[in-house]
Design a protein around this motif. Structure first.
Motif: not given
Length: 146
Positions: A44-64
């Motif tokens: 259900r959370l796939r749309r919020f955390f797209p695995v193929d989106d490096p920008d989304a991963r970078a933002v999540a990493k930076e917030l963390f």
């Protein structure tokens, strides 16, 4: 995850900070692992955390990283997370989803921290619950102000 307190315990902050110091150099790989776990176990959370989106991963990493590094200033971190909640951070994400996010995060952290212990797990759980509660307070403010 477990209940929370409005204040973080200094021992939890210390354990989390030391744990993060052990994995910080591999934080990009941690983000990839976290996103992959979400996709496997929380469809259900796939749309919020797209695995193929490096920008989304970078933002999540930076917030963390920001949250963990600033934990000693827990009131400032709480304020930031509440503000993000008011701005829609948890829009479309339910309480069960927040729990699933925490499970995936802790599993990824345990994978990357070679010195992981039950005490480390407890500290990360307490910090996650505290942070999630702050974001939920902000999200609730957003709902009541509409």
């Amino acid at each position: 995850m477990s209940g929370h307190s409005d204040d973080l315990l200094p021992a939890d902050v210390a354990l989390v900070t030391h744990s993060y110091e052990r994995i910080a150099a591999r934080s990009a790989a941690l983000a990839v692992s976290f996103f992959a776990r979400l996709h496997e176990t929380q469809p259900r959370l796939r749309r919020f955390f797209p695995v193929d989106d490096p920008d989304a991963r970078a933002v999540a990493k930076e917030l963390f990283e920001l949250v963990v590094v600033q934990l000693p200033s827990d009131s400032q971190v709480s304020w930031l997370l509440e503000r993000m909640g008011r701005r829609g951070l948890l829009e479309g994400i339910g309480a069960g989803d927040v729990k699933g996010l925490g499970v995936c995060l802790l599993a990824a952290l345990a994978e990357f921290d070679a010195s992981w212990t039950p005490e480390t797990a407890r500290a990360w759980t307490n910090v996650y619950d505290w942070a999630a509660a702050a974001a939920r307070r902000g999200a609730e403010m957003r709902r009541t102000l509409r």
